[in-house]
Design a protein around this motif. Structure first.
Motif, mmCIF file in Angstrom:
data_model
loop_
_atom_site.group_PDB
_atom_site.id
_atom_site.type_symbol
_atom_site.label_atom_id
_atom_site.label_comp_id
_atom_site.label_asym_id
_atom_site.label_seq_id
_atom_site.Cartn_x
_atom_site.Cartn_y
_atom_site.Cartn_z
ATOM 1 N N GLU A 150 -8.396 -3.430 9.158
ATOM 2 C CA GLU A 150 -8.239 -4.583 9.776
ATOM 3 C C GLU A 150 -9.333 -5.554 10.062
ATOM 4 O OE1 GLU A 150 -6.578 -3.095 13.585
ATOM 5 O OE2 GLU A 150 -8.468 -2.370 14.245
ATOM 6 N N GLU A 179 -0.856 -5.263 2.678
ATOM 7 C CA GLU A 179 -2.392 -5.327 2.896
ATOM 8 C C GLU A 179 -2.923 -6.670 2.896
ATOM 9 O OE1 GLU A 179 -4.224 -3.176 4.074
ATOM 10 O OE2 GLU A 179 -2.975 -1.328 3.756
ATOM 11 N N ASN A 236 -6.178 4.917 1.965
ATOM 12 C CA ASN A 236 -5.719 5.689 3.135
ATOM 13 C C ASN A 236 -6.247 5.044 4.625
ATOM 14 O OD1 ASN A 236 -8.643 6.512 2.695
ATOM 15 N ND2 ASN A 236 -8.307 7.651 4.670
ATOM 16 N N THR A 237 -7.229 4.169 4.768
ATOM 17 C CA THR A 237 -7.615 3.559 6.081
ATOM 18 C C THR A 237 -6.874 2.569 6.316
ATOM 19 O OG1 THR A 237 -10.020 4.779 5.637
ATOM 20 C CG2 THR A 237 -9.514 2.822 7.192
ATOM 21 N N PRO A 238 -6.218 2.310 7.195
ATOM 22 C CA PRO A 238 -5.544 1.065 7.928
ATOM 23 C C PRO A 238 -6.584 0.022 8.351
ATOM 24 C CG PRO A 238 -4.992 2.797 9.336
ATOM 25 C CD PRO A 238 -5.800 3.400 8.223
ATOM 26 N N ARG A 240 2.493 -0.027 4.039
ATOM 27 C CA ARG A 240 2.412 -1.235 4.694
ATOM 28 C C ARG A 240 1.894 -2.310 3.734
ATOM 29 N NH1 ARG A 240 -3.087 -1.873 8.382
ATOM 30 N NH2 ARG A 240 -4.624 -1.997 6.893
ATOM 31 N N ASN A 268 -4.633 -7.420 8.122
ATOM 32 C CA ASN A 268 -4.592 -6.009 7.423
ATOM 33 C C ASN A 268 -5.988 -6.240 6.318
ATOM 34 O OD1 ASN A 268 -2.736 -5.192 8.744
ATOM 35 N ND2 ASN A 268 -1.363 -4.938 7.261
ATOM 36 N N LEU A 283 -0.090 4.136 2.837
ATOM 37 C CA LEU A 283 0.233 3.708 4.254
ATOM 38 C C LEU A 283 1.281 2.989 4.151
ATOM 39 C CD1 LEU A 283 -3.310 2.312 5.012
ATOM 40 C CD2 LEU A 283 -2.684 4.506 5.543
ATOM 41 N N ASN A 335 0.861 -1.161 -0.132
ATOM 42 C CA ASN A 335 0.069 -0.004 0.018
ATOM 43 C C ASN A 335 0.995 1.294 0.130
ATOM 44 O OD1 ASN A 335 -1.651 2.375 0.546
ATOM 45 N ND2 ASN A 335 -3.193 0.926 1.616
#
Length: 784
Positions: free
Chosen positions: A290, A216, A286-288, A214, A250, A212, A209
């Motif tokens: 989970e 996903e 944009n939203t992490p 990170r 994630n 972010l 991502n």
């Protein structure tokens, strides 16, 4: 004139080729024992289309979930992009569970307990004895909602003999993919045994991502199972199973595809690296997000043998009681973009209880008519509570989104929007573009459903003669659902101005109160088997199935909340054969299935509404082949599925969103989604013995033809034909000790998509999920 040349018949030549050398044990295909009819029997005697994979096969091929299992089973497709909403299809029929209203059309039964939510398909797949795939309808013997078929999973038990046994296996693959699986079993006496098993799996992921920074597609899963077996007397045996599983990941591993220029220009302001290549394991939102999934299950199974009673050679009673809890918590970026537009915060709580009490027995004849007869009859009770709270939350960038062409396309339902975008509905009330949205502005779905089902069932297996066997069965079902759906807009200025979230998603407040649905159904079946000889048999069967209707749990308007049940009937003609001195197994099934009121999801521009299609037909062929070749080290396994699944009538089907929001089309005569015309596997295996060691190498070739992955048959959702190659080589000691193997999956690194769906907020843009690329692994195991 005398001819001294002798012509050897082909059958004799084949027999000679397959014969072992002098002094060697002949190779024969091992019998596959299944419980497809709730009794232990050879797969070759089951008059339904069944495929079975052993736990050993799954271990050898590093298969860790039912997605990979499905690639070896003809006309079966399983997809886990969202572990809370897996999609399972058999012969083109199944349920897209993105909307949690739908219960699965393919049932999951593990250790004789039916699980009522699709999420269970992603849980506790470890330390298995075998997986059986029964093609539907299977409404006579298995739980509820098995109209398209059943996955029946059996976990391993305690050792058969006194003593201790165990195994430990560790697998390490690319991208931090590790799996530690172990079990230990102990039998202190013929009457008591126990087995403890655990699985710890971890995956770092490979989908980057760029917003972010990170991965996903990470996942951590821990699962444990304890199985206790107790035989207090010769007549009674009891089994207690407790298992738990927790997964954290994630969420979610989707990408963007087909960005038009205005959408690309808008999103690049939030992430300069935004792109729309769906096969490069790169995304941007944009939203992490989970997700947490947790399940706990306890079951007890008891068998009591009455011996000879009521004219029966043996009468047994079986009770299976189970209770299970499932918790799903997820937070996700609905628009899958680097702009903060819409998020979903959802919590699902589920609990089920079930009880099955059945009797079985056999006699020499049925009241003096015919030969051997076996019967099975019983009652089934199922109760579940399902509660979902889902909040659609507006993001802080919604004001800037109002200036885009996408915003007006979504609100107008047209993809050609002239003029000033701010002249539309959003621009009329949004705060200044530099302002912020109150964080309490959201739209809430609050849905509760209580389900209670009761069924009576029975089946006979009656040998009319030595050649003919009749298998009739019937199930009487009654199911009641009490559903309470509500949709409520929440914001600080409610009453003086429209809430932003409900306006953007075109949602209304509604609270119709409790909705009660009661449905009764009769599911009969009959099969007739003819044994040509001990090695070849043929069967024909007819069956009917039923999947209950329900209430839409995620409705934006509160209108047309209810959807109707599915009904199906199926015809099969099957061949079971073991040929060439039991070195060639060839099983084939031709079938035709007819569905009425098929339950489908229709994309509404933001989410998926539940509805019923008119009718659909699936017909085709399934082959399973195993050949112990004349070259003793070589075994070839193969499967092939042919599938022709089309809508018979579907005049008001959803059209691709590119044709405008709410547009419709006639899909009569068109293919179903998730229904590839051909799929198949070819798996040659070589085994060589060196002293006390066995060297084994296997190649797996999987083929799947092109197919659509969305109900509207949008050309952008079509997945092309793919061929993937996997292989492994292993060396193990023959005394059951250690083993080491190396292997790889998707060796040619085919960058294929798994599913393509429309994305929210950006009409004409799509969210694909990508299948794994090349994966290499090493596995070490030890048995004692």
């Amino acid at each position: 004139m005398t001819n001294n040349n002798r012509v050897i018949p082909l059958s004799l030549a084949l027999a000679l080729l397959c014969s072992p050398a002098l002094g060697q044990q002949p190779r024969v295909i091992e019998e596959v024992v299944v419980t497809a009819q709730k009794t232990t029997q050879s797969l070759q005697d089951v008059p339904i289309s069944v495929s079975a994979l052993s736990g050993e096969f799954m271990q050898d091929n590093a298969i860790g979930d039912l997605v990979e299992v499905s690639t070896y089973v003809p006309n079966v497709r399983v997809e886990f992009t969202s572990p809370s909403s897996p999609q399972v299809f058999i012969r083109g029929f199944g349920t897209n569970t993105f909307n949690p209203s739908f219960e699965p059309a393919v049932g999951l039964v593990q250790d004789e307990i039916f699980f009522g939510r699709g999420t269970y398909f992603t849980e506790s797949m470890f330390d298995l004895e075998r997986v059986e795939v029964l093609r539907g309808p299977q409404g006579t013997l298995f739980g509820k909602n098995t109209i398209a078929g059943v996955f029946s999973v059996s976990s391993k038990g305690a050792p058969a003999e006194e003593g201790t046994e165990g195994n430990l296996a560790y697998k390490h693959g690319d991208f931090g993919d590790t799996r530690l699986e172990g079990a230990i079993g102990y039998r202190s006496s013929p009457s008591f045994g126990i087995r403890l098993a655990a699985m710890l799996a971890d995956r770092d992921g490979r989908m980057e991502n760029t917003k972010l920074d990170r991965k996903e597609d990470t996942r951590d899963q821990d699962a444990f199972r304890a199985k206790l077996e107790w035989n207090p007397s010769d007549a009674l045996d009891l089994e207690l199973v407790a298992q738990t599983s927790e997964s954290n990941l994630n969420f979610w591993p989707r990408q963007l595809m087909n960005l038009d220029q205005d959408t690309r220009d808008y999103l690049s302001a939030f992430d300069p690296e935004i792109e729309d290549d769906p096969t490069n394991f790169q995304t941007s939102f944009n939203t992490p997000g989970e997700m947490f999934i947790g399940s706990d299950t306890v079951l007890m199974r008891g068998n009591y043998s009455f011996g000879e009673l009521l004219g029966l050679n043996e009468l047994t009673s079986t009770v299976v009681v189970g209770v299970s809890w499932l918790d799903v918590e997820q937070f996700q970026d609905l628009d899958v973009s680097p702009a903060d537009l819409l998020n979903l915060d959802e919590v699902d709580d589920y609990r089920q209880e079930s009880l099955e009490w059945r009797f079985g027995g056999h006699a020499d004849s049925l009241f003096g008519v015919g030969n051997h007869v076996e019967f099975l009859a019983g009652a089934y009770y199922f109760q579940s509570d399902f509660h979902i709270i889902a909040d659609v939350i507006i993001g802080q960038d919604i004001a800037s989104y109002a200036t885009t062409k996408d915003a007006q396309q979504l609100l107008s339902g047209s993809n050609t929007v002239p003029g000033n975008p701010l002249g539309g509905a959003i621009g009329g009330f949004l705060p200044p573009l530099t302002g912020t949205v109150n964080p309490t502005d959201f739209y809430r779905f609050d849905f509760f459903q209580d389900t209670e089902a009761l069924a009576l069932f029975g089946q006979l297996v009656w040998d009319l003669t030595e050649k003919w066997t009749l298998t009739p069965g019937i199930r009487i079902n009654r199911e009641t659902k009490l559903s309470t759906p509500t949709g409520t807009s929440v914001c600080t200025n409610k009453g003086t101005a429209p809430c932003i979230t409900s306006t953007v998603i075109s949602a209304n407040d509604y609270a119709p109160g409790e909705i009660e649905r009661t449905e009764n159904n009769l599911s009969p079946k009959v099969a007739l088997t003819y044994y040509i000889n001990n090695d070849i048999s043929m069967y024909g069967s007819w069956s009917k199935g039923f999947k209950s209707g329900g209430v839409n749990s995620i409705s934006f308007t509160g209108e047309e909340l209810e959807y109707e049940p599915e009904k199906a009937q199926s015809w099969e003609l099957g061949l079971r054969s073991q040929l060439m001195n039991n070195t060639l197994k060839f099983n084939a099934t031709a079938y035709r299935m007819e569905f009425d009121d098929l339950q489908v999801l229709a994309f509404n521009g933001l989410f998926f509404d539940v509805t019923n299609a008119a009718s659909a037909i699936s017909q085709g062929l399934e082959l399973d082949i195993q050949w112990l070749t004349p070259y003793a080290p070589l075994t070839i396994n193969s499967s092939l599925g042919y599938l022709d699944a089309t809508y018979d009538k579907y005049p008001s089907a959803p059209a691709p969103i590119a044709e405008g929001q709410g547009a419709q089309q006639d899909l009569g005569g068109k293919t179903l989604a998730f229904a590839p015309e051909y799929n198949g596997t070819l798996s040659p295996v070589l085994e060589y013995t060196f002293g006390n060691f066995l060297l084994k190498t296997a190649l797996n070739i999987n083929y799947q033809s092109s197919h659509f992955t969305d109900t509207d048959l949008d050309p952008n959702t079509e997945i092309p034909s793919t061929v993937t190659y996997s292989a492994h080589i292993s060396l193990k000691s023959l005394d059951g000790g250690w083993a080491i193997s190396i292997g790889g999956k998707n060796l040619t690194d085919e960058r294929e998509l798994n599913q393509v769906i429309d994305t929210a907020m950006f009409p004409g843009t799509y969210n694909p999920s990508q299948n794994p690329g090349r994966e290499l692994f090493t596995k070490v195991s030890f048995r004692w």
